[in-house]
Design an enzyme around this catalytic site. Structure first.
Site, mmCIF file in Angstrom:
data_model
loop_
_atom_site.group_PDB
_atom_site.id
_atom_site.type_symbol
_atom_site.label_atom_id
_atom_site.label_comp_id
_atom_site.label_asym_id
_atom_site.label_seq_id
_atom_site.Cartn_x
_atom_site.Cartn_y
_atom_site.Cartn_z
ATOM 1 N N ASP A 177 0.903 -1.156 0.112
ATOM 2 C CA ASP A 177 -0.058 0.009 -0.090
ATOM 3 C C ASP A 177 0.966 1.201 0.024
ATOM 4 O O ASP A 177 1.638 1.440 1.180
ATOM 5 C CB ASP A 177 -0.903 0.028 1.252
ATOM 6 C CG ASP A 177 -1.918 1.158 1.182
ATOM 7 O OD1 ASP A 177 -1.340 2.310 0.748
ATOM 8 O OD2 ASP A 177 -3.028 0.695 1.563
ATOM 9 N N HIS A 178 0.994 1.970 -0.962
ATOM 10 C CA HIS A 178 2.231 2.722 -1.149
ATOM 11 C C HIS A 178 1.907 3.885 -0.338
ATOM 12 O O HIS A 178 2.915 4.737 -0.015
ATOM 13 C CB HIS A 178 2.303 3.353 -2.783
ATOM 14 C CG HIS A 178 1.454 4.190 -3.211
ATOM 15 N ND1 HIS A 178 -0.062 3.997 -3.443
ATOM 16 C CD2 HIS A 178 1.371 5.833 -3.108
ATOM 17 C CE1 HIS A 178 -0.643 5.140 -4.082
ATOM 18 N NE2 HIS A 178 0.174 6.079 -3.772
ATOM 19 N N HIS A 240 -5.811 2.869 1.399
ATOM 20 C CA HIS A 240 -4.965 4.064 1.731
ATOM 21 C C HIS A 240 -5.531 4.635 3.041
ATOM 22 O O HIS A 240 -4.933 4.885 4.005
ATOM 23 C CB HIS A 240 -4.851 5.079 0.610
ATOM 24 C CG HIS A 240 -4.181 4.326 -0.353
ATOM 25 N ND1 HIS A 240 -3.392 3.389 -0.707
ATOM 26 C CD2 HIS A 240 -4.584 4.783 -1.987
ATOM 27 C CE1 HIS A 240 -3.059 3.079 -1.773
ATOM 28 N NE2 HIS A 240 -3.845 3.888 -2.634
HETATM 29 C C1 BG6 Z 1 -3.839 4.752 -6.137
HETATM 30 C C2 BG6 Z 1 -5.173 4.625 -6.740
HETATM 31 O O1 BG6 Z 1 -3.732 3.748 -5.186
HETATM 32 O O2 BG6 Z 1 -3.454 5.923 -5.532
HETATM 33 C C3 BG6 Z 1 -5.420 6.059 -7.730
HETATM 34 O O3 BG6 Z 1 -5.509 3.805 -7.669
HETATM 35 C C4 BG6 Z 1 -4.969 7.332 -6.725
HETATM 36 O O4 BG6 Z 1 -6.916 6.087 -8.022
HETATM 37 C C5 BG6 Z 1 -3.801 6.878 -6.157
HETATM 38 O O5 BG6 Z 1 -5.044 8.391 -7.637
HETATM 39 C C6 BG6 Z 1 -3.000 8.310 -5.267
HETATM 40 O O6 BG6 Z 1 -1.898 8.109 -4.884
HETATM 41 P P1 BG6 Z 1 -1.009 9.490 -4.540
HETATM 42 O O7 BG6 Z 1 0.317 8.850 -4.073
HETATM 43 O O8 BG6 Z 1 -0.810 10.311 -5.854
HETATM 44 O O9 BG6 Z 1 -1.830 10.310 -3.547
#
Ligand code: BG6
Length: 481
Positions: A177-178, A240
């Protein structure tokens, strides 16, 4: 400030889906940045694997272009880039058939750390896991990395977990989960558990409520097919936002170690009160003057998928009983702003009288952009005119405080953690399942009733109902800006 880079052991990283979009935008440029920073020790190699008939030279060309577009490292010399391209290989592999597996086996070294990144559709996870074990490519020390979406609901998530568990132990599975790789998200733990100041106040006795906002300006951007099947609840909240909620609300783990942290996060998810779907605000964006913004983007004029969610939940435990948690996320909003606001209660008695107004402390943890934290404190408005009060932020911008230190992208950090064998910032199977168990009934509710999301203008703060969600409780969202 000079950042300290601790080299990782020599590794062979195989990226299935190595020529895909995530690879091109995030994984490969991120690896390049770690390489530039001198984090690869000894002989490490990155092996792109995909169905296409590419040569290693073609793959190097592909990676070179992706670095030029997404690398963002000006300080790296041309020689360093050439050295990085040199550690790349490409193998054409058929996930479902026999093609390429022996070639891969001939390349991957048994004495290096072996990691296999499944940057492919989850429908292929089972095939890849089976092929890796049946071709003796992965032993008990090998690691696999999987991406979201991890399931579409509890049932499919359980099935995916079972497929992976048939070939790998839990300690070998790294579910990304980044958001957990973001600098400020980790800093949240440092602030909570590294300081004496906050933790004694971190409970329902002192905290009025908590807001978590992940606002995006982008729309579905060419991912319409995937997104329209998912919607904001599955795409952002189940993973997230849920992870952010866990880190804010969890009890202090005994150690900063994988299972200690994940046990505490799991307890939070399990203690979440169910939310009635009627009380969840769903929105779908429309371009100004064009009612079909989202629907046009996904190519379905009748789509009822939500691009915005706002909801209120509670955590049923001693620490948080009575403190609401408000969550909101959406696409095509006014600004890109992700933050967590811990809003404290009013002082028990105001010695300054009613005219001084109502003032509250709030700790704002800003994830992006401009990562940092601010603590709103109440002071006297300067100058004559009596005791008028004013809330001002005690500001700590990480960029200023740590000037010179580069903040690695979430993917870079997480991939290096895979090589180090550290699962602290990865989701365990039970966490993922518990999160689905909480979101499923909400999604089932609106699916059964054919609920239609409320339209909101692109560039706004979301549907009016989301403001009402707070107003009804005598609170308001922080502005998205
Ligand atoms: C991803 C989603 O996991 O996270 C996207 O699938 C979203 O829809 C993105 O735009 C948001 O990531 P960050 O790091 O740009 O906030």
């Amino acid at each position: 400030m000079v950042s300290r880079v601790i080299p990782v052991e020599p590794f062979d990283l195989v990226i299935f889906g190595g020529t895909g979009d995530l690879s091109r935008r995030k994984i490969l440029p991120g690896l390049f940045r770690r390489f530039c920073d001198g984090q690869f020790a000894g002989e490490s190699r990155i092996i792109g694997a995909a169905r296409g008939d590419l040569s290693t030279d073609d793959f190097r060309q592909f990676v070179s272009e992706s670095i030029d577009e997404f690398g963002g490292v000006d300080s790296c010399s041309a020689g360093t880039k050439a050295a990085f391209l040199d550690i790349l290989r490409f193998v054409s592999v058929d996930a479902k058939g026999e093609g390429g597996w022996e070639d891969l086996k001939a390349i991957v070294r048994p004495d290096a750390v072996r990691a296999f990144y499944f940057s492919v559709s989850p429908a292929l996870f089972g095939d890849l896991a089976r092929q890796l074990t049946s071709h003796d490519l992965a032993d008990g020390q090998a690691r696999i990395v999987v991406e979201k979406p991890f399931g579409h609901d509890l049932k499919t998530a359980k099935a995916l977990n079972a497929v992976l568990a048939a070939h790998f132990d839990e300690h070998q599975i790294y579910r990304i989960d980044h958001y957990l790789g973001k600098e400020t998200v980790q800093n949240l733990m440092a602030v909570r558990f590294g300081n004496m100041l906050f933790e004694p106040l971190w409970n329902s006795q002192y905290v009025d409520h908590i807001q978590i906002t992940v606002a995006e300006t982008v729309g579905v951007e060419g991912r319409g097919e995937y997104y329209d099947r998912s919607g904001a609840m599955r795409d952002m909240v189940q993973n997230h936002l849920m992870q952010l909620l866990c880190l804010i609300a969890m009890e202090p783990p005994a150690k900063f170690e994988p299972d200690a942290v994940r046990d505490e996060k799991l307890k939070v998810i399990r203690a979440l009160e169910p939310v009635d779907w009627h009380h969840v605000v769903r929105g779908q964006y429309s371009e100004a003057g064009d009612a079909n913004g989202y629907r046009e983007a996904v190519g379905d004029p009748r789509s009822t998928t939500e691009s915005f969610i706002a909801l209120k939940t509670h955590i049923s435990n001693w620490r948080w009983a009575g403190t609401p948690f408000y969550l909101r996320t959406g696409k095509k909003l006014r600004a890109r702003a992700s933050e967590i606001a811990v809003v404290f209660k009013d002082a028990p008695h105001s010695i300054f009288g009613a005219e001084a107004g109502r003032h509250r402390n709030a700790l704002i943890i800003r994830l992006q952009p401009n990562e940092g934290m601010t603590l709103d404190v109440t002071i006297k408005e300067p100058g004559p005119g009596g005791m008028r009060l004013l809330d001002v932020p005690l500001d700590m911008s990480f960029a200023e405080a740590l000037s010179g230190a580069e903040v690695p992208d979430a993917y870079e950090r997480l991939i290096m953690d895979v090589i180090r064998g550290n699962q602290t910032l990865f989701m365990r199977s039970d966490e993922v399942e518990a999160a689905w168990a909480w979101t499923d009934p909400i999604i089932e509710g609106w699916t059964a009733r054919k609920d239609v999301p409320k339209p909101y203008d692109a560039g706004s703060a979301g549907p009016e109902d989301s403001l009402m969600l707070m107003h009804r409780d005598g609170r308001r969202w922080r502005e998205i800006r």
